[in-house]
Design an enzyme around this catalytic site. Sequence first.
Site, short mmCIF file in Angstrom:
data_model
loop_
_atom_site.label_atom_id
_atom_site.label_comp_id
_atom_site.label_asym_id
_atom_site.label_seq_id
_atom_site.Cartn_x
_atom_site.Cartn_y
_atom_site.Cartn_z
N GLU A 70 122.67 14.24 145.83
CA GLU A 70 123.40 15.25 145.05
C GLU A 70 123.33 16.63 145.71
O GLU A 70 124.31 17.36 145.78
CB GLU A 70 122.82 15.36 143.64
CG GLU A 70 123.01 14.12 142.78
CD GLU A 70 121.87 13.12 142.90
OE1 GLU A 70 121.27 12.99 143.98
OE2 GLU A 70 121.58 12.45 141.88
N CYS A 108 117.73 13.71 139.57
CA CYS A 108 116.34 14.18 139.41
C CYS A 108 116.33 15.63 138.94
O CYS A 108 117.36 16.33 138.94
CB CYS A 108 115.58 14.03 140.73
SG CYS A 108 115.88 15.37 141.90
N1 THU Z 1 117.36 10.22 144.99
C1 THU Z 1 118.61 10.74 145.13
O1 THU Z 1 119.09 10.95 146.26
N2 THU Z 1 119.30 11.01 144.01
C2 THU Z 1 118.92 10.66 142.76
O2 THU Z 1 119.68 10.87 141.81
C3 THU Z 1 117.61 10.04 142.54
C4 THU Z 1 116.71 10.03 143.72
C5 THU Z 1 116.63 9.82 146.19
C6 THU Z 1 115.40 10.58 146.54
C7 THU Z 1 114.65 9.55 147.37
O3 THU Z 1 115.18 9.56 148.69
C8 THU Z 1 115.01 8.23 146.74
O4 THU Z 1 116.22 8.46 146.04
C9 THU Z 1 113.96 7.67 145.79
O5 THU Z 1 113.57 8.62 144.86
#
Ligand code: THU
Length: 134
Positions: A59, A90
């Site tokens: 995001e 997150c």
């Molecule tokens: N992550 C995202 O890129 N976006 C989200 O909405 C949730 C989490 C990523 C962070 C990390 O690289 C992996 O997903 C696991 O948390």
Amino acid sequence: MTNANTWERLRQAAFDVRAEAYAPYSNFSVGAALLSRDGRTFVGCNVENASYGASICAERGALTSAVAAGAREFAALVVATGARQATPPCGICRQALLEFAPNLVIRSYVEDGGYEEYVLRDLLPHAFDRSQLE
Ligand code: THU
């Protein structure tokens, strides 16, 4: 209001960019497609790092490329994952997105086409924002 065709286009863009995710540590690949109010789509994927804290979410990848291209107003965001159930952004991404688009409509899709829909400000109540710096 974002129409069904636009949601479908964003969903496709988010899953396409998800294929580029670099997630060797979590094995949780994420793609994001952010629609600016002027109709442009910006994509991002998560990019992890051996120093875990240096990782960036999909995001925020999409958001930074949008802002770098001059977009600051956003209507819709699609998140694409391989999770069993749709996952919301997150906390750090909620805060980052809220700076520009508190009313952002977010859809989080899973691979079979199921999704959850959220409005950003509902995901981050009592947020700290620029008005509190005045
Ligand atoms: N992550 C995202 O890129 N976006 C989200 O909405 C949730 C989490 C990523 C962070 C990390 O690289 C992996 O997903 C696991 O948390």
